[in-house]
Design an enzyme around this catalytic site. Structure first.
Site, short mmCIF file in Angstrom:
data_model
loop_
_atom_site.label_atom_id
_atom_site.label_comp_id
_atom_site.label_asym_id
_atom_site.label_seq_id
_atom_site.Cartn_x
_atom_site.Cartn_y
_atom_site.Cartn_z
N CYS A 101 0.87 -1.18 0.00
CA CYS A 101 0.00 0.00 0.00
C CYS A 101 0.90 1.23 0.00
O CYS A 101 2.08 1.13 -0.37
CB CYS A 101 -0.98 -0.02 1.17
SG CYS A 101 -0.23 -0.04 2.81
N ASN A 143 2.30 1.42 4.31
CA ASN A 143 2.58 0.16 5.00
C ASN A 143 2.29 0.24 6.50
O ASN A 143 2.96 -0.38 7.31
CB ASN A 143 4.03 -0.31 4.75
CG ASN A 143 4.32 -1.74 5.17
OD1 ASN A 143 5.44 -2.07 5.54
ND2 ASN A 143 3.34 -2.61 5.13
N CYS A 186 -1.47 0.89 7.38
CA CYS A 186 -2.91 0.64 7.53
C CYS A 186 -3.35 -0.62 6.78
O CYS A 186 -3.66 -1.65 7.40
CB CYS A 186 -3.73 1.83 7.04
SG CYS A 186 -3.45 3.36 7.93
N ARG A 187 -3.38 -0.53 5.44
CA ARG A 187 -3.98 -1.63 4.67
C ARG A 187 -3.10 -2.86 4.55
O ARG A 187 -3.54 -3.98 4.85
CB ARG A 187 -4.33 -1.12 3.26
CG ARG A 187 -5.46 -0.13 3.24
CD ARG A 187 -5.57 0.58 1.90
NE ARG A 187 -4.46 1.51 1.71
CZ ARG A 187 -4.26 2.25 0.62
NH1 ARG A 187 -5.12 2.14 -0.38
NH2 ARG A 187 -3.24 3.08 0.53
N SER A 188 -1.86 -2.69 4.07
CA SER A 188 -1.06 -3.88 3.78
C SER A 188 -0.64 -4.68 5.02
O SER A 188 -0.62 -5.91 4.97
CB SER A 188 0.14 -3.56 2.88
OG SER A 188 1.02 -2.65 3.46
N ASP A 215 -8.17 3.88 0.78
CA ASP A 215 -7.21 4.33 1.77
C ASP A 215 -7.97 4.83 3.00
O ASP A 215 -8.73 5.80 2.91
CB ASP A 215 -6.39 5.46 1.15
CG ASP A 215 -5.32 5.99 2.09
OD1 ASP A 215 -5.35 5.66 3.29
OD2 ASP A 215 -4.45 6.74 1.62
P1 4NP Z 1 -1.77 2.82 4.04
O1 4NP Z 1 -2.41 4.17 4.60
O2 4NP Z 1 -1.22 3.16 2.68
O3 4NP Z 1 -2.94 1.89 3.98
O4 4NP Z 1 -0.71 2.41 5.04
C1 4NP Z 1 -1.71 5.38 4.67
C2 4NP Z 1 -0.74 5.56 5.62
C3 4NP Z 1 -0.08 6.77 5.71
C4 4NP Z 1 -0.38 7.78 4.82
C5 4NP Z 1 -1.37 7.58 3.86
C6 4NP Z 1 -2.02 6.37 3.78
N1 4NP Z 1 0.28 9.02 4.91
O5 4NP Z 1 -0.08 9.94 4.15
O6 4NP Z 1 1.19 9.16 5.74
#
Ligand code: 4NP
Length: 153
Positions: free
Chosen positions: A8, A11, A13-15, A124
């Site tokens: 993602c 790294n 939240c989702r993955s 997201d």
């Molecule tokens: P992820 O979510 O891609 O599912 O881990 C996010 C985590 C951090 C950010 C955006 C999405 N960020 O902008 O820091």
């Protein structure tokens, strides 16, 4: 042994949640698969997963608190058979780093691979609320169930 990398953006939240869910399912079913996750940005390298992902996983008996963020890199194309991107932006960012055609073929959108839609993103949830993480869990759980079916077919 098959190896799968979920990717993602951050790294956190989702993955890592997908990694935790798939790890639990393959452990329960004794399926020999290596599972890991990474992010296309390095901002959260070394960080533990977002608390909301940790909490929703915990509600379903999965502990992802020990996972740490890492940055996706071109060596991952050698190390993994299948690279599952959470959304189209992640997919494009991964493909930009692919050294050859064989590497590109390893990269798929997670929900496409799972047969849960065409060109559909795993949304997201970073700027969302806890309900979004609950929805995220349900979606990734369904996806991982399908991934297991594909792996064992
Ligand atoms: P992820 O979510 O891609 O599912 O881990 C996010 C985590 C951090 C950010 C955006 C999405 N960020 O902008 O820091």
């Amino acid at each position: 042994m098959k190896s799968i990398l979920f990717v993602c953006l951050g790294n956190i939240c989702r993955s890592p949640l997908a990694e935790g869910i798939l790890r639990k399912k393959i452990a329960e079913k004794n399926i020999p698969v290596v599972v890991d996750s990474a992010g296309t940005i390095n901002w959260h390298a070394g960080h533990r997963p977002d608390n909301r992902s940790v909490m929703v996983a915990q509600q379903f008996g999965i502990d992802i608190s020990g996972l740490r963020g890492r940055h996706f890199n071109s060596k991952d194309f050698d190390q993994f058979d299948l690279i599952l991107a959470m959304d189209k932006q992640n997919l494009n960012d991964i493909l930009k780093l692919a050294p050859d055609e064989a590497s590109k073929l390893k990269v798929k959108l997670c929900l496409d691979f799972a047969g849960l839609g065409t060109n559909k993103d795993v949304p997201d949830p970073y700027y969302g609320d806890f309900e979004d993480f609950d929805d995220l869990y349900q979606l990734l759980d369904k996806a991982c169930e399908q991934i297991i079916i594909k792996l064992t077919a």
